[in-house]
Design a protein around this motif. Structure first.
Motif, PDB file in Angstrom:
ATOM      1  N   ASP A  85     -33.550 -14.253  -9.670  1.00  0.00           N
ATOM      2  CA  ASP A  85     -34.884 -14.059 -10.226  1.00  0.00           C
ATOM      3  C   ASP A  85     -35.403 -12.649  -9.914  1.00  0.00           C
ATOM      4  N   ALA A  86     -36.536 -12.318 -10.515  1.00  0.00           N
ATOM      5  CA  ALA A  86     -37.112 -10.981 -10.353  1.00  0.00           C
ATOM      6  C   ALA A  86     -37.464 -10.683  -8.907  1.00  0.00           C
ATOM      7  N   ALA A  87     -37.966 -11.674  -8.172  1.00  0.00           N
ATOM      8  CA  ALA A  87     -38.332 -11.450  -6.772  1.00  0.00           C
ATOM      9  C   ALA A  87     -37.099 -11.115  -5.932  1.00  0.00           C
ATOM     10  N   SER A  88     -36.002 -11.806  -6.176  1.00  0.00           N
ATOM     11  CA  SER A  88     -34.765 -11.527  -5.438  1.00  0.00           C
ATOM     12  C   SER A  88     -34.248 -10.129  -5.743  1.00  0.00           C
ATOM     13  N   LEU A  89     -34.256  -9.781  -7.023  1.00  0.00           N
ATOM     14  CA  LEU A  89     -33.792  -8.444  -7.414  1.00  0.00           C
ATOM     15  C   LEU A  89     -34.701  -7.364  -6.849  1.00  0.00           C
ATOM     16  N   SER A  90     -35.997  -7.597  -6.859  1.00  0.00           N
ATOM     17  CA  SER A  90     -36.948  -6.634  -6.312  1.00  0.00           C
ATOM     18  C   SER A  90     -36.717  -6.430  -4.819  1.00  0.00           C
ATOM     19  N   ALA A  91     -36.501  -7.526  -4.096  1.00  0.00           N
ATOM     20  CA  ALA A  91     -36.248  -7.422  -2.651  1.00  0.00           C
ATOM     21  C   ALA A  91     -34.956  -6.649  -2.386  1.00  0.00           C
ATOM     22  N   LEU A  92     -33.924  -6.914  -3.161  1.00  0.00           N
ATOM     23  CA  LEU A  92     -32.672  -6.172  -2.980  1.00  0.00           C
ATOM     24  C   LEU A  92     -32.868  -4.685  -3.247  1.00  0.00           C
ATOM     25  N   LEU A  93     -33.542  -4.360  -4.333  1.00  0.00           N
ATOM     26  CA  LEU A  93     -33.741  -2.954  -4.693  1.00  0.00           C
ATOM     27  C   LEU A  93     -34.611  -2.207  -3.687  1.00  0.00           C
ATOM     28  N   ALA A  94     -35.418  -2.928  -2.922  1.00  0.00           N
ATOM     29  CA  ALA A  94     -36.253  -2.307  -1.899  1.00  0.00           C
ATOM     30  C   ALA A  94     -35.494  -2.070  -0.597  1.00  0.00           C
ATOM     31  N   ALA A  95     -34.320  -2.654  -0.471  1.00  0.00           N
ATOM     32  CA  ALA A  95     -33.529  -2.524   0.759  1.00  0.00           C
ATOM     33  C   ALA A  95     -32.869  -1.152   0.832  1.00  0.00           C
ATOM     34  N   PRO A  96     -32.678  -0.640   2.036  1.00  0.00           N
ATOM     35  CA  PRO A  96     -32.013   0.658   2.193  1.00  0.00           C
ATOM     36  C   PRO A  96     -30.604   0.642   1.599  1.00  0.00           C
ATOM     37  N   GLY A  97     -30.256   1.724   0.927  1.00  0.00           N
ATOM     38  CA  GLY A  97     -28.907   1.885   0.408  1.00  0.00           C
ATOM     39  C   GLY A  97     -28.595   1.146  -0.874  1.00  0.00           C
ATOM     40  N   VAL A  98     -29.581   0.456  -1.446  1.00  0.00           N
ATOM     41  CA  VAL A  98     -29.340  -0.309  -2.669  1.00  0.00           C
ATOM     42  C   VAL A  98     -29.841   0.470  -3.877  1.00  0.00           C
ATOM     43  N   PHE A  99     -29.027   0.489  -4.916  1.00  0.00           N
ATOM     44  CA  PHE A  99     -29.429   1.140  -6.161  1.00  0.00           C
ATOM     45  C   PHE A  99     -28.869   0.382  -7.354  1.00  0.00           C
ATOM     46  N   ALA A 100     -29.451   0.642  -8.507  1.00  0.00           N
ATOM     47  CA  ALA A 100     -28.991   0.047  -9.765  1.00  0.00           C
ATOM     48  C   ALA A 100     -28.622   1.156 -10.726  1.00  0.00           C
ATOM     49  N   VAL A 101     -27.614   0.887 -11.524  1.00  0.00           N
ATOM     50  CA  VAL A 101     -27.298   1.712 -12.688  1.00  0.00           C
ATOM     51  C   VAL A 101     -27.568   0.802 -13.876  1.00  0.00           C
ATOM     52  N   GLU A 102     -28.428   1.261 -14.769  1.00  0.00           N
ATOM     53  CA  GLU A 102     -28.882   0.407 -15.867  1.00  0.00           C
ATOM     54  C   GLU A 102     -28.590   1.026 -17.225  1.00  0.00           C
ATOM     55  N   GLU A 103     -28.298   0.167 -18.168  1.00  0.00           N
ATOM     56  CA  GLU A 103     -28.250   0.490 -19.596  1.00  0.00           C
ATOM     57  C   GLU A 103     -29.001  -0.634 -20.294  1.00  0.00           C
ATOM     58  N   PRO A 104     -29.365  -0.480 -21.547  1.00  0.00           N
ATOM     59  CA  PRO A 104     -30.152  -1.519 -22.208  1.00  0.00           C
ATOM     60  C   PRO A 104     -29.512  -2.915 -22.190  1.00  0.00           C
ATOM     61  N   GLY A 127     -27.051  -3.968 -19.928  1.00  0.00           N
ATOM     62  CA  GLY A 127     -26.377  -4.335 -18.698  1.00  0.00           C
ATOM     63  C   GLY A 127     -26.836  -3.503 -17.519  1.00  0.00           C
ATOM     64  N   PHE A 128     -26.476  -3.982 -16.332  1.00  0.00           N
ATOM     65  CA  PHE A 128     -26.770  -3.239 -15.111  1.00  0.00           C
ATOM     66  C   PHE A 128     -25.799  -3.651 -14.015  1.00  0.00           C
ATOM     67  N   ILE A 129     -25.680  -2.771 -13.034  1.00  0.00           N
ATOM     68  CA  ILE A 129     -24.884  -3.034 -11.845  1.00  0.00           C
ATOM     69  C   ILE A 129     -25.760  -2.717 -10.649  1.00  0.00           C
ATOM     70  N   LEU A 130     -25.682  -3.553  -9.640  1.00  0.00           N
ATOM     71  CA  LEU A 130     -26.464  -3.389  -8.422  1.00  0.00           C
ATOM     72  C   LEU A 130     -25.486  -3.152  -7.278  1.00  0.00           C
ATOM     73  N   ILE A 131     -25.702  -2.066  -6.536  1.00  0.00           N
ATOM     74  CA  ILE A 131     -24.780  -1.615  -5.488  1.00  0.00           C
ATOM     75  C   ILE A 131     -25.534  -1.426  -4.179  1.00  0.00           C
ATOM     76  N   ARG A 132     -24.842  -1.727  -3.077  1.00  0.00           N
ATOM     77  CA  ARG A 132     -25.379  -1.410  -1.744  1.00  0.00           C
ATOM     78  C   ARG A 132     -24.367  -0.500  -1.056  1.00  0.00           C
ATOM     79  N   VAL A 133     -24.848   0.605  -0.483  1.00  0.00           N
ATOM     80  CA  VAL A 133     -24.001   1.540   0.260  1.00  0.00           C
ATOM     81  C   VAL A 133     -24.456   1.541   1.713  1.00  0.00           C
ATOM     82  N   VAL A 134     -23.514   1.222   2.610  1.00  0.00           N
ATOM     83  CA  VAL A 134     -23.797   1.186   4.047  1.00  0.00           C
ATOM     84  C   VAL A 134     -22.553   1.658   4.791  1.00  0.00           C
ATOM     85  N   ALA A 135     -22.726   2.584   5.702  1.00  0.00           N
ATOM     86  CA  ALA A 135     -21.666   3.006   6.628  1.00  0.00           C
ATOM     87  C   ALA A 135     -20.338   3.308   5.941  1.00  0.00           C
ATOM     88  N   GLY A 136     -20.403   4.072   4.866  1.00  0.00           N
ATOM     89  CA  GLY A 136     -19.179   4.502   4.193  1.00  0.00           C
ATOM     90  C   GLY A 136     -18.572   3.494   3.248  1.00  0.00           C
TER      91      GLY A 136
END
Length: 135
Positions: A18-37, A39-48
């Motif tokens: 849901d939107a709340a879960s996605l919002s919480a993830l995107l607010a976390a350190p190291g998390v980003f999204a790559v979006e197109e109309p 589709g999207f991918i959600l990535i977390r980068v931590v410690a290499g």
């Protein structure tokens, strides 16, 4: 933004986030999204390391290269943020996703038994896939 991502995720998965879960993830350190109309991918980068948290492509837009573009863009951005490898879990029965990840260079590194709960109450194993970035 997260409402649109949640709607797209709901089109792509039987157990969507849901939107709340996605919002919480995107607010976390190291998390980003790559979006197109479509589709999207959600990535977390931590410690290499980078982890694909989710990759959602609208069903009507599948098999046109969007998933591959999203993965490739995520790899470039994760590497720029210091990641040296990327990993993910994928349902063993998700043949299309497994083919996409194989085409982008991911290899199987392990298995998580009963990782995915299905809407019908069954469970599916996840394959852990990795991609080492060349430097």
């Amino acid at each position: 933004m997260t409402d649109a991502l949640a709607a797209l995720h709901a089109e792509a998965f039987e157990t969507p986030w849901d939107a709340a879960s996605l919002s919480a993830l995107l607010a976390a350190p190291g998390v980003f999204a790559v979006e197109e109309p479509d589709g999207f991918i959600l990535i977390r980068v931590v410690a290499g390391e980078a982890e694909i948290l989710t990759l959602a492509v609208r069903p009507s837009a599948r098999r046109g290269g969007l998933g591959r573009r999203l993965v490739e863009a995520a790899v470039v951005r994760a590497a720029a943020l210091g990641a040296e490898r990327m990993f993910l879990e994928v349902a063993e029965d998700n043949v299309a996703a497994r083919a996409l990840y194989a085409r982008t260079g991911f290899t199987e590194a392990g298995r998580r038994r009963g990782y995915y709960a299905r809407a019908d109450g069954s469970f599916e194993d996840a394959l852990v896939l990795t991609l080492n970035f060349s430097r």
